[in-house]
Design an enzyme around this catalytic site. Sequence first.
Site, mmCIF file in Angstrom:
data_model
loop_
_atom_site.group_PDB
_atom_site.id
_atom_site.type_symbol
_atom_site.label_atom_id
_atom_site.label_comp_id
_atom_site.label_asym_id
_atom_site.label_seq_id
_atom_site.Cartn_x
_atom_site.Cartn_y
_atom_site.Cartn_z
ATOM 1 N N ASP A 137 0.842 -1.195 0.000
ATOM 2 C CA ASP A 137 0.000 0.000 0.000
ATOM 3 C C ASP A 137 0.884 1.253 0.000
ATOM 4 O O ASP A 137 1.894 1.323 0.699
ATOM 5 C CB ASP A 137 -0.918 0.003 1.227
ATOM 6 C CG ASP A 137 -2.077 0.975 1.077
ATOM 7 O OD1 ASP A 137 -3.218 0.521 0.900
ATOM 8 O OD2 ASP A 137 -1.822 2.208 1.130
ATOM 9 N N ILE A 138 0.495 2.232 -0.787
ATOM 10 C CA ILE A 138 1.306 3.458 -0.920
ATOM 11 C C ILE A 138 1.265 4.295 0.350
ATOM 12 O O ILE A 138 2.186 5.074 0.608
ATOM 13 C CB ILE A 138 0.816 4.263 -2.150
ATOM 14 C CG1 ILE A 138 1.905 5.200 -2.664
ATOM 15 C CG2 ILE A 138 -0.466 5.032 -1.848
ATOM 16 C CD1 ILE A 138 1.609 5.769 -4.046
ATOM 17 N N ASN A 140 -12.977 -3.360 2.072
ATOM 18 C CA ASN A 140 -13.961 -2.282 2.091
ATOM 19 C C ASN A 140 -14.816 -2.406 0.839
ATOM 20 O O ASN A 140 -14.284 -2.571 -0.265
ATOM 21 C CB ASN A 140 -13.258 -0.929 2.146
ATOM 22 C CG ASN A 140 -12.435 -0.758 3.416
ATOM 23 O OD1 ASN A 140 -12.812 -1.269 4.464
ATOM 24 N ND2 ASN A 140 -11.318 -0.068 3.320
ATOM 25 N N GLY A 177 -16.720 2.380 2.883
ATOM 26 C CA GLY A 177 -15.450 3.091 2.981
ATOM 27 C C GLY A 177 -14.475 2.805 1.853
ATOM 28 O O GLY A 177 -13.298 3.165 1.942
ATOM 29 N N GLN A 178 -14.955 2.175 0.777
ATOM 30 C CA GLN A 178 -14.063 1.859 -0.340
ATOM 31 C C GLN A 178 -13.696 3.136 -1.099
ATOM 32 O O GLN A 178 -14.561 3.975 -1.379
ATOM 33 C CB GLN A 178 -14.746 0.867 -1.291
ATOM 34 C CG GLN A 178 -13.827 0.340 -2.381
ATOM 35 C CD GLN A 178 -14.490 -0.750 -3.230
ATOM 36 O OE1 GLN A 178 -15.659 -1.089 -3.033
ATOM 37 N NE2 GLN A 178 -13.731 -1.285 -4.162
ATOM 38 N N HIS A 228 -10.036 -5.366 -3.612
ATOM 39 C CA HIS A 228 -8.727 -5.621 -3.014
ATOM 40 C C HIS A 228 -8.889 -6.067 -1.574
ATOM 41 O O HIS A 228 -9.791 -5.618 -0.869
ATOM 42 C CB HIS A 228 -7.816 -4.395 -3.106
ATOM 43 C CG HIS A 228 -8.434 -3.127 -2.606
ATOM 44 N ND1 HIS A 228 -9.308 -2.380 -3.357
ATOM 45 C CD2 HIS A 228 -8.297 -2.482 -1.418
ATOM 46 C CE1 HIS A 228 -9.681 -1.315 -2.666
ATOM 47 N NE2 HIS A 228 -9.100 -1.359 -1.477
ATOM 48 N N HIS A 241 -6.992 -5.974 1.943
ATOM 49 C CA HIS A 241 -5.906 -5.405 2.743
ATOM 50 C C HIS A 241 -5.362 -6.496 3.672
ATOM 51 O O HIS A 241 -6.132 -7.248 4.279
ATOM 52 C CB HIS A 241 -6.422 -4.279 3.637
ATOM 53 C CG HIS A 241 -6.919 -3.067 2.928
ATOM 54 N ND1 HIS A 241 -6.159 -1.927 2.765
ATOM 55 C CD2 HIS A 241 -8.115 -2.793 2.352
ATOM 56 C CE1 HIS A 241 -6.871 -1.000 2.124
ATOM 57 N NE2 HIS A 241 -8.063 -1.498 1.865
HETATM 58 P P1 5GP Z 1 -9.876 1.263 0.109
HETATM 59 O O1 5GP Z 1 -10.353 2.324 1.032
HETATM 60 O O2 5GP Z 1 -10.406 1.426 -1.300
HETATM 61 O O3 5GP Z 1 -10.119 -0.119 0.651
HETATM 62 O O4 5GP Z 1 -8.308 1.410 0.094
HETATM 63 C C1 5GP Z 1 -7.559 1.756 -1.011
HETATM 64 C C2 5GP Z 1 -6.101 1.648 -0.609
HETATM 65 O O5 5GP Z 1 -5.318 1.786 -1.783
HETATM 66 C C3 5GP Z 1 -5.642 2.727 0.379
HETATM 67 O O6 5GP Z 1 -5.074 2.105 1.534
HETATM 68 C C4 5GP Z 1 -4.600 3.517 -0.416
HETATM 69 O O7 5GP Z 1 -3.518 3.952 0.366
HETATM 70 C C5 5GP Z 1 -4.173 2.534 -1.490
HETATM 71 N N1 5GP Z 1 -3.762 3.142 -2.743
HETATM 72 C C6 5GP Z 1 -4.442 4.100 -3.441
HETATM 73 N N2 5GP Z 1 -3.784 4.425 -4.571
HETATM 74 C C7 5GP Z 1 -2.661 3.645 -4.588
HETATM 75 C C8 5GP Z 1 -1.579 3.535 -5.517
HETATM 76 O O8 5GP Z 1 -1.506 4.202 -6.542
HETATM 77 N N3 5GP Z 1 -0.612 2.625 -5.225
HETATM 78 C C9 5GP Z 1 -0.656 1.860 -4.090
HETATM 79 N N4 5GP Z 1 0.363 0.996 -3.893
HETATM 80 N N5 5GP Z 1 -1.659 1.942 -3.193
HETATM 81 C C10 5GP Z 1 -2.654 2.831 -3.437
#
Ligand code: 5GP
Length: 107
Positions: A30-31, A86, A92-93, A99, A101
């Site tokens: 994760d970034i 999520n 909260g997505q 994906h 986590h």
């Molecule tokens: P969500 O809230 O959709 O479950 O989480 C999305 C996750 O993707 C977040 O933890 C966010 O930091 C991560 N993320 C978003 N954009 C990027 C990206 O460009 N690269 C990486 N490695 N992670 C990302």
Amino acid sequence: MSDCIFCKIAAGDIPATLAYQDDQCVAFHDIQPKAPVHLLVIPRRHIASLLEVEAADAPLLGHLLAVAARLAREHGLTAGYKTQINTGHAGGQEVFHLHIHVLGQPQ
Ligand code: 5GP
Ligand code: ZN
């Protein structure tokens, strides 16, 4: 999907720190990590969220979980870890490509 950031990562079109890949899935760091180890496991195929999943996707979903468990082991999360999916705006997505986590502290 051409405007999906995780499809672009899966295709190698934008960079990510990869942890694993095979013909069905890709895993990367994760970034903005919320734990010392924070991995995301995604299907190569664009599935927006669990809201779009069908019964025929069950083997793929099982594979994603098995990869998540293997990566957790390989990253030293031997005492346990969190997994999170999520789903949808109300869940909260933020990135609308399914994906898992994987979050934890190596032992
Ligand atoms: P969500 O809230 O959709 O479950 O989480 C999305 C996750 O993707 C977040 O933890 C966010 O930091 C991560 N993320 C978003 N954009 C990027 C990206 O460009 N690269 C990486 N490695 N992670 C990302
Ligand atoms: Zn996508």
